[in-house]
Design a protein around this motif. Structure first.
Motif, PDB file in Angstrom:
ATOM      1  N   UNK A  21      -2.946   6.690 -16.891  1.00 37.66           N
ATOM      2  CA  UNK A  21      -3.623   7.977 -17.025  1.00 37.66           C
ATOM      3  C   UNK A  21      -4.747   7.954 -18.061  1.00 37.66           C
ATOM      4  N   UNK A  22      -4.606   7.108 -19.093  1.00 35.10           N
ATOM      5  CA  UNK A  22      -5.616   7.075 -20.160  1.00 35.10           C
ATOM      6  C   UNK A  22      -6.996   6.700 -19.643  1.00 35.10           C
ATOM      7  N   UNK A  23      -7.053   6.004 -18.518  1.00 36.79           N
ATOM      8  CA  UNK A  23      -8.337   5.557 -17.975  1.00 36.79           C
ATOM      9  C   UNK A  23      -8.745   6.352 -16.739  1.00 36.79           C
ATOM     10  N   UNK A  24      -7.937   7.313 -16.358  1.00 34.89           N
ATOM     11  CA  UNK A  24      -8.175   8.060 -15.119  1.00 34.89           C
ATOM     12  C   UNK A  24      -8.324   9.541 -15.445  1.00 34.89           C
ATOM     13  N   UNK A  25      -9.537   9.989 -15.613  1.00 38.00           N
ATOM     14  CA  UNK A  25      -9.782  11.392 -15.907  1.00 38.00           C
ATOM     15  C   UNK A  25     -10.963  11.896 -15.129  1.00 38.00           C
ATOM     16  N   UNK A  26     -11.286  13.153 -15.321  1.00 33.46           N
ATOM     17  CA  UNK A  26     -12.398  13.766 -14.602  1.00 33.46           C
ATOM     18  C   UNK A  26     -13.686  12.969 -14.820  1.00 33.46           C
ATOM     19  N   UNK A  27     -14.358  12.645 -13.735  1.00 30.79           N
ATOM     20  CA  UNK A  27     -15.623  11.942 -13.803  1.00 30.79           C
ATOM     21  C   UNK A  27     -15.518  10.450 -14.036  1.00 30.79           C
ATOM     22  N   UNK A  28     -14.298   9.941 -14.256  1.00 30.96           N
ATOM     23  CA  UNK A  28     -14.103   8.508 -14.487  1.00 30.96           C
ATOM     24  C   UNK A  28     -13.957   7.766 -13.161  1.00 30.96           C
ATOM     25  N   UNK A  29     -14.406   6.513 -13.137  1.00 37.19           N
ATOM     26  CA  UNK A  29     -14.252   5.683 -11.945  1.00 37.19           C
ATOM     27  C   UNK A  29     -13.561   4.386 -12.324  1.00 37.19           C
ATOM     28  N   UNK A  30     -12.495   4.066 -11.611  1.00 38.31           N
ATOM     29  CA  UNK A  30     -11.777   2.818 -11.828  1.00 38.31           C
ATOM     30  C   UNK A  30     -11.823   2.011 -10.539  1.00 38.31           C
ATOM     31  N   UNK A  31     -11.663   0.708 -10.668  1.00 45.28           N
ATOM     32  CA  UNK A  31     -11.581  -0.160  -9.494  1.00 45.28           C
ATOM     33  C   UNK A  31     -10.392  -1.079  -9.679  1.00 45.28           C
ATOM     34  N   UNK A  32      -9.793  -1.500  -8.584  1.00 41.02           N
ATOM     35  CA  UNK A  32      -8.661  -2.406  -8.604  1.00 41.02           C
ATOM     36  C   UNK A  32      -9.060  -3.720  -7.963  1.00 41.02           C
ATOM     37  N   UNK A  33      -8.767  -4.828  -8.648  1.00 42.53           N
ATOM     38  CA  UNK A  33      -8.986  -6.153  -8.093  1.00 42.53           C
ATOM     39  C   UNK A  33      -7.728  -6.979  -8.300  1.00 42.53           C
ATOM     40  N   UNK A  34      -7.622  -8.045  -7.556  1.00 42.00           N
ATOM     41  CA  UNK A  34      -6.468  -8.920  -7.660  1.00 42.00           C
ATOM     42  C   UNK A  34      -6.199  -9.586  -6.327  1.00 42.00           C
ATOM     43  N   UNK A  35      -5.297 -10.531  -6.335  1.00 39.35           N
ATOM     44  CA  UNK A  35      -4.958 -11.244  -5.110  1.00 39.35           C
ATOM     45  C   UNK A  35      -4.242 -10.322  -4.128  1.00 39.35           C
ATOM     46  N   UNK A  36      -4.200 -10.731  -2.884  1.00 38.39           N
ATOM     47  CA  UNK A  36      -3.510  -9.952  -1.863  1.00 38.39           C
ATOM     48  C   UNK A  36      -2.013  -9.912  -2.144  1.00 38.39           C
ATOM     49  N   UNK A  37      -1.419  -8.765  -1.900  1.00 43.21           N
ATOM     50  CA  UNK A  37       0.023  -8.639  -1.993  1.00 43.21           C
ATOM     51  C   UNK A  37       0.581  -8.330  -3.363  1.00 43.21           C
ATOM     52  N   UNK A  38      -0.282  -8.097  -4.372  1.00 43.15           N
ATOM     53  CA  UNK A  38       0.228  -7.849  -5.722  1.00 43.15           C
ATOM     54  C   UNK A  38       0.510  -6.378  -5.976  1.00 43.15           C
ATOM     55  N   UNK A  39       0.144  -5.511  -5.037  1.00 44.51           N
ATOM     56  CA  UNK A  39       0.447  -4.094  -5.192  1.00 44.51           C
ATOM     57  C   UNK A  39      -0.770  -3.207  -5.388  1.00 44.51           C
ATOM     58  N   UNK A  40      -1.981  -3.703  -5.092  1.00 47.68           N
ATOM     59  CA  UNK A  40      -3.175  -2.880  -5.292  1.00 47.68           C
ATOM     60  C   UNK A  40      -3.160  -1.635  -4.408  1.00 47.68           C
TER      61      UNK A  40
END
Length: 357
Positions: free
Chosen positions: A186-205
């Motif tokens: 939650x600390x990085x996910x707020x109004x106007x914020x943009x996050x991206x997820x990267x990682x290998x397949x199958x890790x839970x993205x």
């Protein structure tokens, strides 16, 4: 997966991630243009999010959609949604695939990169360092997210290894399937914020994206599992897309990357290996490779037990890879186009730093 962001109509530009950085780019003759944010990029079409909801962009002839990234801000004609131009990016996450002359865009205007990895044989220090170098180079805050920690007795070891990769690095242990999975981020996910997820397949993205968006089960993105015999994942996400998070802000999901080539990331590597970067000026020779030269402060730190030799080996490998993969710009006066001289100019006697200064 759809090519439109899942969000509620009637949001503000600030809710979409707009800031003064983008507003300052609007020219006087563009005040009537409509700013929208790209939510999906495909071979011949693009979708975007506007203040009133998702729209499909009308592309001018000969538009190369490969020049655009999910998360880009563009200006369009209000009535027809005809694309006019892209605004300069605050950040851009990109990688160069083997044999490709141009980088592949993974996302734009990202504030935080969640690097997702499993607490099992899939955990790979060298691969995590590559993600960190790319995030650093882009000016994006990296956060490592450890998943599947509940399935191992060695979760603490994975946490320690991840935390040691870079100074000040945040490492979060999270179970994407838990009811409170999103709260840990939650600390990085707020109004106007943009996050991206990267990682290998199958890790839970994809599972994590479902948790962050709070989507109903029928709207969940497809998820895969990791094969038990080799901890390798199966691809489930096949394209990049922008999604509204339940607590505000936006998340970009990306396809799993089996291979990750580092290029154009010299500054990111310096930040990642800060302890080596800071020791280098103490070496006797300015162009010390920290391999065999006398008076090497970095190898002295290894001998004193202050720096792991494996860490130095990985630094050397990444620097070499980055140098090899980064295209060298042609210089005026070169005898043959595309051919560059070795770094350092003509070979000569190596001088100590004090002498060179």
């Amino acid at each position: 997966m759809t090519d439109q962001a899942q969000g509620s109509p009637g949001v503000s530009l600030a809710d979409l991630g707009w800031s003064g950085f983008f507003g300052a780019q609007i020219l006087p003759e563009e005040t009537d243009a409509l700013p929208v944010r790209i939510s999906g990029v495909h071979r011949s079409r693009m979708a975007a999010m506007s203040r009133t909801g998702p729209i499909r962009l009308v592309l001018p002839a000969k538009t190369n959609t490969g020049d655009y990234a999910v998360g880009d801000w563009v200006l369009v004609e209000p009535q027809t949604h005809l694309l006019q131009r892209r605004l300069a990016r605050k950040t851009v996450l990109q990688r160069r695939t083997e044999g490709s002359p141009t980088p592949q865009l993974a996302g734009a205007n990202i504030d935080t990169l969640f690097i997702v990895t499993s607490s099992n044989a899939e955990f790979n220090v060298a691969r995590l360092e590559r993600y960190l170098a790319l995030a650093n180079e882009a000016g994006i805050t990296p956060v490592i997210v450890l998943t599947k920690a509940d399935l191992t007795e060695h979760a603490g070891s994975y946490l320690d290894q991840a935390s040691a990769l870079q100074r000040g690095l945040s490492v979060i242990v999270s179970n994407p399937n838990a009811a409170d999975a999103a709260s840990a981020l939650r600390a990085w996910c707020g109004d106007g914020q943009t996050v991206a997820l990267v990682g290998s397949s199958g890790v839970g993205k994809s599972t994590m994206v479902n948790a962050l968006t709070g989507a109903a089960p029928e709207q969940h993105q497809p998820t895969g599992s990791i094969r038990e015999h080799d901890a390798q994942g199966r691809h489930t996400t096949t394209s990049r897309s922008l999604h509204a998070m339940a607590g505000g802000g936006w998340v970009i999901d990306t396809p799993g990357m089996r291979t990750l080539h580092v290029s154009d990331a010299a500054a990111g590597i310096h930040e990642l290996f800060a302890e080596i970067t800071e020791l280098a000026p103490r070496c006797k020779f300015r162009d010390c490779t920290h391999a065999h030269e006398p008076g090497c402060a970095v190898r002295a730190a290894v001998a004193a037990g202050e720096l792991e030799p494996e860490r130095l080996d990985r630094w050397r490998a990444m620097v070499t890879e980055n140098r090899t993969n980064t295209p060298k710009p042609a210089k005026p006066g070169d005898s043959r186009p595309g051919e560059s001289r070795p770094a350092g100019g003509r070979p000569g006697r190596r001088r100590p730093q004090a002498e060179a200064d």
